[in-house]
Design an enzyme around this catalytic site. Structure first.
Site, PDB file in Angstrom:
ATOM      1  N   ARG A 233       0.721  -7.669   2.450  1.00  0.00           N
ATOM      2  CA  ARG A 233       2.036  -7.465   1.862  1.00  0.00           C
ATOM      3  C   ARG A 233       2.141  -8.398   0.655  1.00  0.00           C
ATOM      4  O   ARG A 233       1.695  -9.542   0.704  1.00  0.00           O
ATOM      5  CB  ARG A 233       3.147  -7.827   2.874  1.00  0.00           C
ATOM      6  CG  ARG A 233       3.313  -6.797   3.990  1.00  0.00           C
ATOM      7  CD  ARG A 233       4.002  -5.550   3.482  1.00  0.00           C
ATOM      8  NE  ARG A 233       4.288  -4.589   4.541  1.00  0.00           N
ATOM      9  CZ  ARG A 233       3.468  -3.592   4.885  1.00  0.00           C
ATOM     10  NH1 ARG A 233       2.299  -3.473   4.288  1.00  0.00           N
ATOM     11  NH2 ARG A 233       3.822  -2.731   5.815  1.00  0.00           N
ATOM     12  N   GLU A 262       7.304  -3.574  -5.016  1.00  0.00           N
ATOM     13  CA  GLU A 262       6.677  -2.288  -5.291  1.00  0.00           C
ATOM     14  C   GLU A 262       7.721  -1.215  -5.616  1.00  0.00           C
ATOM     15  O   GLU A 262       8.805  -1.230  -5.038  1.00  0.00           O
ATOM     16  CB  GLU A 262       5.855  -1.861  -4.060  1.00  0.00           C
ATOM     17  CG  GLU A 262       4.685  -2.798  -3.796  1.00  0.00           C
ATOM     18  CD  GLU A 262       3.943  -2.465  -2.508  1.00  0.00           C
ATOM     19  OE1 GLU A 262       4.188  -1.401  -1.921  1.00  0.00           O
ATOM     20  OE2 GLU A 262       3.134  -3.281  -2.082  1.00  0.00           O
ATOM     21  N   HIS A 280      -0.849   0.399  -3.599  1.00  0.00           N
ATOM     22  CA  HIS A 280      -0.651   0.384  -2.138  1.00  0.00           C
ATOM     23  C   HIS A 280      -1.368   1.570  -1.490  1.00  0.00           C
ATOM     24  O   HIS A 280      -0.755   2.451  -0.891  1.00  0.00           O
ATOM     25  CB  HIS A 280       0.833   0.397  -1.795  1.00  0.00           C
ATOM     26  CG  HIS A 280       1.110  -0.113  -0.416  1.00  0.00           C
ATOM     27  ND1 HIS A 280       2.262  -0.799  -0.085  1.00  0.00           N
ATOM     28  CD2 HIS A 280       0.407  -0.033   0.726  1.00  0.00           C
ATOM     29  CE1 HIS A 280       2.248  -1.099   1.204  1.00  0.00           C
ATOM     30  NE2 HIS A 280       1.122  -0.641   1.719  1.00  0.00           N
TER      31      HIS A 280
HETATM   32  C1  8YV Z   1       2.169   2.200   4.307  1.00  0.00           C
HETATM   33  C2  8YV Z   1       1.287   0.171   5.163  1.00  0.00           C
HETATM   34  O1  8YV Z   1       3.085   2.018   5.318  1.00  0.00           O
HETATM   35  O2  8YV Z   1       0.728   0.744   7.354  1.00  0.00           O
HETATM   36  C3  8YV Z   1       1.313  -0.073   6.620  1.00  0.00           C
HETATM   37  O3  8YV Z   1       1.918  -1.101   7.008  1.00  0.00           O
HETATM   38  O4  8YV Z   1       1.633  -0.675   4.393  1.00  0.00           O
HETATM   39  C4  8YV Z   1       0.888   1.488   4.648  1.00  0.00           C
HETATM   40  O5  8YV Z   1       0.118   2.212   5.592  1.00  0.00           O
HETATM   41  C5  8YV Z   1       1.887   3.646   4.111  1.00  0.00           C
HETATM   42  O6  8YV Z   1       1.309   3.671   2.870  1.00  0.00           O
HETATM   43  C6  8YV Z   1       3.172   4.494   4.176  1.00  0.00           C
HETATM   44  O7  8YV Z   1       3.989   4.137   3.127  1.00  0.00           O
END
Ligand code: 8YV
Length: 314
Positions: A233, A262, A280
């Protein structure tokens, strides 16, 4: 399933997931920026909410949905869900671990090699015709033989370490406490960890306890030959401190898939050839996103059938 059960699709969800929801439930779309205190009547009776890593579900959203029973996340990260509030209200929370571990680990390794070997910058110079004009890029550093530091040796961190064992000089890690049966050297002090690492790969969970865990002191300890990769993150790194350390070459480079705000990336990073940027994409493969959606749907199916949840957080 029961097509009368009201379920909120919160924010932009994948078409595959939306199709799965609409084949099972009465789906109501809710924009990510919807004001919790002014929700449309149609969503107020929702019994389930489906969200994802960057959006989660705040206490205010949960309080605005008196019939809410479960938050099903299309993500492994649940740092944007107020899990204490959910627990206090008896709201279940599920996520999508394991199905995305390999793809996120693959991207972390890809970012490490791309950053150290200048793959993105060299691609740009070829496309710009510089090579054809007789220019040669600067020689790069080497990945093989480096001491790799994994910050957060959880499921994803372990998958990254396993991929890098054949090429790393050594693998060390920093966690809040030592992990059992790893075979990697644990370094309890974060500054000592950064000082010994020749590349740091950030693989921790997000959330307030990890906020700005990587600060200016850690970056200076990593040092001018060191690189940092983040597939966790953006909040885990003090982003202004990272930009400054990169601008002043106090670290050699960064491979970043996640950012503090983001999809906005600090303008200064866009001009840096020693930084590799990704929007991401850690879990963003067709197969993994399908598996994540199937798991999010299976958790909802289990909940409404009165069965045990597959991957409960709360
Ligand atoms: C996003 C992620 O959630 O799994 C996670 O925690 O950060 C990613 O998989 C996915 O891109 C959906 O927005």
């Amino acid at each position: 399933t029961d097509r009368t059960i009201p379920v909120i699709a919160y924010g932009p969800l994948s078409p595959y997931l939306l199709e799965g929801l609409e084949s099972r439930f009465a789906v109501h779309r809710l924009a990510a920026d919807a004001a919790p205190d002014a929700l449309p009547d149609a969503v107020r009776n929702a019994r389930a909410l489906v969200s994802f890593g960057a959006l989660g579900a705040s206490a205010a959203v949960m309080d605005a949905l008196p019939a809410l029973e479960i938050v099903s996340l299309f993500s492994v990260g649940y740092d944007k869900v107020d899990v204490d509030h959910a627990r206090a209200k008896g709201i279940r929370v599920t996520n999508t671990p394991d199905v995305l571990t390999d793809d996120v680990a693959d991207l972390a390794v890809g970012l490490l090699f791309a950053t150290v070997r200048n793959i993105a910058a060299n691609d740009r110079m070829v496309r710009a015709g510089a090579w054809a004009r007789g220019e040669s890029p600067a020689l790069s550093a080497r990945v093989t033989g480096r001491r790799i530091g994994i910050l957060g040796l959880g499921r994803i961190g372990r998958a990254i370490a396993a991929r890098l064992e054949p090429v790393a000089g050594e693998i060390v890690y920093h966690n809040r406490r030592p992990a059992p049966d790893t075979g990697y050297r644990y370094i309890a002090d974060p500054i000592a960890f950064a000082r010994e690492s020749e590349a740091i790969i950030v693989a921790t969970s997000g959330g307030p306890e990890a906020a700005k865990l990587v600060d200016a002191a850690m970056l200076d300890a990593l040092g001018p030959q060191g690189v940092i990769v983040n597939i966790s993150r953006g909040s885990v790194i003090d982003e202004p401190a990272l930009v400054a350390a990169l601008a002043e070459r106090r670290i050699a480079g960064a491979g970043l898939d996640v950012f503090a705000d983001e999809p906005h990336v600090p303008e200064a990073l866009l001009a840096m050839d020693h930084v590799v940027l990704q929007p991401h994409q850690g879990s963003a493969t067709v197969l993994t996103r399908q598996a994540m959606a199937d798991l999010a749907l299976a958790n909802l199916d289990a909940h409404f059938a009165g069965r045990e949840l597959l991957t409960p957080v709360v």
